[in-house]
Design an enzyme around this catalytic site. Structure first.
Site, PDB file in Angstrom:
ATOM      1  N   GLU A  41       0.809  -1.219   0.000  1.00 48.67           N
ATOM      2  CA  GLU A  41       0.000   0.000   0.000  1.00 48.67           C
ATOM      3  C   GLU A  41       0.838   1.262   0.000  1.00 48.67           C
ATOM      4  O   GLU A  41       0.413   2.307  -0.515  1.00 48.67           O
ATOM      5  CB  GLU A  41      -0.908   0.000   1.236  1.00 48.67           C
ATOM      6  CG  GLU A  41      -1.932  -1.121   1.235  1.00 48.67           C
ATOM      7  CD  GLU A  41      -2.613  -1.289   2.580  1.00 48.67           C
ATOM      8  OE1 GLU A  41      -3.753  -1.780   2.604  1.00 48.67           O
ATOM      9  OE2 GLU A  41      -2.001  -0.950   3.616  1.00 48.67           O
ATOM     10  N   SER A 110      18.895   2.139  17.196  1.00 47.79           N
ATOM     11  CA  SER A 110      19.525   0.873  17.567  1.00 47.79           C
ATOM     12  C   SER A 110      20.763   1.157  18.391  1.00 47.79           C
ATOM     13  O   SER A 110      21.429   2.184  18.213  1.00 47.79           O
ATOM     14  CB  SER A 110      19.917   0.097  16.305  1.00 47.79           C
ATOM     15  OG  SER A 110      20.779  -0.974  16.614  1.00 47.79           O
ATOM     16  N   SER A 111      21.110   0.224  19.263  1.00 47.72           N
ATOM     17  CA  SER A 111      22.305   0.387  20.090  1.00 47.72           C
ATOM     18  C   SER A 111      23.588   0.317  19.271  1.00 47.72           C
ATOM     19  O   SER A 111      24.656   0.696  19.760  1.00 47.72           O
ATOM     20  CB  SER A 111      22.342  -0.693  21.182  1.00 47.72           C
ATOM     21  OG  SER A 111      22.392  -1.983  20.604  1.00 47.72           O
ATOM     22  N   CYS A 112      23.499  -0.132  18.013  1.00 48.04           N
ATOM     23  CA  CYS A 112      24.705  -0.221  17.179  1.00 48.04           C
ATOM     24  C   CYS A 112      25.215   1.153  16.746  1.00 48.04           C
ATOM     25  O   CYS A 112      26.263   1.247  16.104  1.00 48.04           O
ATOM     26  CB  CYS A 112      24.466  -1.099  15.962  1.00 48.04           C
ATOM     27  SG  CYS A 112      23.386  -0.363  14.728  1.00 48.04           S
ATOM     28  N   TYR A 139      24.276   0.185   8.482  1.00 46.43           N
ATOM     29  CA  TYR A 139      23.010   0.283   9.210  1.00 46.43           C
ATOM     30  C   TYR A 139      23.123   1.309  10.330  1.00 46.43           C
ATOM     31  O   TYR A 139      22.222   2.138  10.533  1.00 46.43           O
ATOM     32  CB  TYR A 139      22.653  -1.089   9.778  1.00 46.43           C
ATOM     33  CG  TYR A 139      21.407  -1.117  10.633  1.00 46.43           C
ATOM     34  CD1 TYR A 139      20.146  -1.034  10.067  1.00 46.43           C
ATOM     35  CD2 TYR A 139      21.493  -1.257  12.017  1.00 46.43           C
ATOM     36  CE1 TYR A 139      18.995  -1.078  10.844  1.00 46.43           C
ATOM     37  CE2 TYR A 139      20.360  -1.310  12.810  1.00 46.43           C
ATOM     38  CZ  TYR A 139      19.116  -1.222  12.219  1.00 46.43           C
ATOM     39  OH  TYR A 139      17.981  -1.260  12.997  1.00 46.43           O
ATOM     40  N   LYS A 143      21.008   4.861  11.081  1.00 49.60           N
ATOM     41  CA  LYS A 143      20.294   5.151  12.322  1.00 49.60           C
ATOM     42  C   LYS A 143      20.801   6.444  12.977  1.00 49.60           C
ATOM     43  O   LYS A 143      20.022   7.203  13.560  1.00 49.60           O
ATOM     44  CB  LYS A 143      20.422   3.972  13.291  1.00 49.60           C
ATOM     45  CG  LYS A 143      19.600   2.754  12.873  1.00 49.60           C
ATOM     46  CD  LYS A 143      18.124   3.092  12.818  1.00 49.60           C
ATOM     47  CE  LYS A 143      17.260   1.905  12.492  1.00 49.60           C
ATOM     48  NZ  LYS A 143      15.808   2.250  12.452  1.00 49.60           N
ATOM     49  N   HIS A 182      18.376 -12.206  13.783  1.00 53.36           N
ATOM     50  CA  HIS A 182      19.221 -11.897  14.924  1.00 53.36           C
ATOM     51  C   HIS A 182      19.437 -13.149  15.770  1.00 53.36           C
ATOM     52  O   HIS A 182      18.846 -14.203  15.523  1.00 53.36           O
ATOM     53  CB  HIS A 182      18.584 -10.786  15.761  1.00 53.36           C
ATOM     54  CG  HIS A 182      18.660  -9.443  15.113  1.00 53.36           C
ATOM     55  ND1 HIS A 182      17.558  -8.795  14.592  1.00 53.36           N
ATOM     56  CD2 HIS A 182      19.719  -8.620  14.883  1.00 53.36           C
ATOM     57  CE1 HIS A 182      17.930  -7.625  14.083  1.00 53.36           C
ATOM     58  NE2 HIS A 182      19.226  -7.495  14.244  1.00 53.36           N
TER      59      HIS A 182
END
Length: 325
Positions: A41, A110-112, A139, A143, A182
């Protein structure tokens, strides 16, 4: 803070693990106008489509939980996909929200985002103070860009766009793909299949020594809504410059070996665990400093073993619809 239960709330990524948990939690609190859109959609990487979607709806709040996510193998294999798709989705949604007068937005990171060798536990102030972990750098950069997008729209336009940085998440609606998932869903599936086929051994990637923190997705949803519902004064009361994001976690970690042993217990596997040290370990330790969130009135409530039992039961109940391949 009194909440308007009839305001229109858009949850981006409602089919994902975090987005679906946020929808469940919002519905449980009585919110009546939650809008969502599937990928068919609405392609969130299409700027025009996202702009038109926001124009059609009188949206008051946005939970930006949409993301392309995966484990070490997926990040190593598809780095261009991870940086491009995440950058496009967050940029399109945040900008469209601003253009259409949406004052409140919550971005999930994210903690990364923190440096590979950041001091433990990792404080919000560790952002941009060192080199990132190479296996998921694309990634992580995407973030970080999302955090800075929110911060920049706040500074330039007076928006109230907040960011939360979750630790490693797991729970219902997780991705149980054998290679692209993960660690927790991968282990749940691997141990389950080992039990079903009576395998004497399960091989686990890495040395088993890295330490990780894990948060059940229902706790993450509760924390996200808690942060969104905090009054504006919460973020203006400090005389020091306020940080642009808030860590979300349990503040407790364990080794991958300890995690594997707990998953084995939950799934009923009684065989031997072998650790393949030729596979990458990733960051040695990732533990969040969650003192800021605790000071704002929220702490996690679901223990790791209880959360793993819930995740495994969901896997058993939804094998026909879970992401398994």
């Amino acid at each position: 803070m009194i909440q308007d239960l009839e305001q229109v709330i858009y949850v981006a990524g409602h089919r994902g693990m975090v987005g679906s948990a946020i929808v469940r939690k919002l519905q449980g609190q009585g919110y009546q106008n939650i809008i969502t859109a599937t990928h068919a959609e609405l392609d969130l990487t299409n700027q025009q489509a996202v702009n038109e979607f926001f124009t059609r709806h009188d949206i008051a709040q946005v939970y930006l939980a949409a993301a392309k996510v995966g484990g070490i193998h997926a990040n190593n294999t598809y780095p261009a996909d991870f940086i491009y798709q995440n950058l496009m989705m967050e940029a399109n949604i945040i900008h469209a929200a601003h253009q259409n007068g949406v004052q409140k937005l919550l971005f999930l990171g994210s903690s990364c985002i923190y440096p590979k060798f950041a001091d433990q536990p990792m404080k919000e102030s560790a952002l941009l103070t060192g080199v990132l972990e190479a296996t998921n750098e694309p990634y992580a950069i995407a973030k970080i860009a999302g955090i800075k997008l929110c911060e920049s729209y706040n500074r330039q336009f007076g928006r109230d766009y907040r960011s939360v940085m979750p630790t490693n998440l797991y729970g219902p609606n997780d991705n149980f793909h054998p290679e692209n998932s993960h660690v927790i869903p991968a282990l749940i599936r691997r141990f389950h299949e080992a039990v079903q086929t009576e395998q004497p051994e399960v091989v686990i990637w890495g040395s088993g020594t890295p330490m990780r923190e894990f948060l059940h997705v229902d706790d993450m949803a509760a924390a996200s809504i808690h942060v969104m519902q905090l009054g504006d004064e919460t973020f203006k009361a400090n005389t020091q410059p306020m940080l642009s994001h808030i860590n979300v976690g349990t503040g407790i970690d364990c080794t991958i070996r300890e995690l594997a042993e707990t998953v084995a217990k939950v799934t009923g596997f009684t065989g031997h665990l072998t650790f393949d040290a030729t596979k990458p370990d990733g960051t040695p330790r990732k533990l969040m400093d969650v003192s800021r969130l605790a000071s704002l009135g929220w702490t996690a409530s679901i223990s790791l073993e209880d959360g793993l039992k819930d995740a495994y039961q969901w896997f058993l109940d939804h094998q026909s619809e879970a992401r398994l391949s």
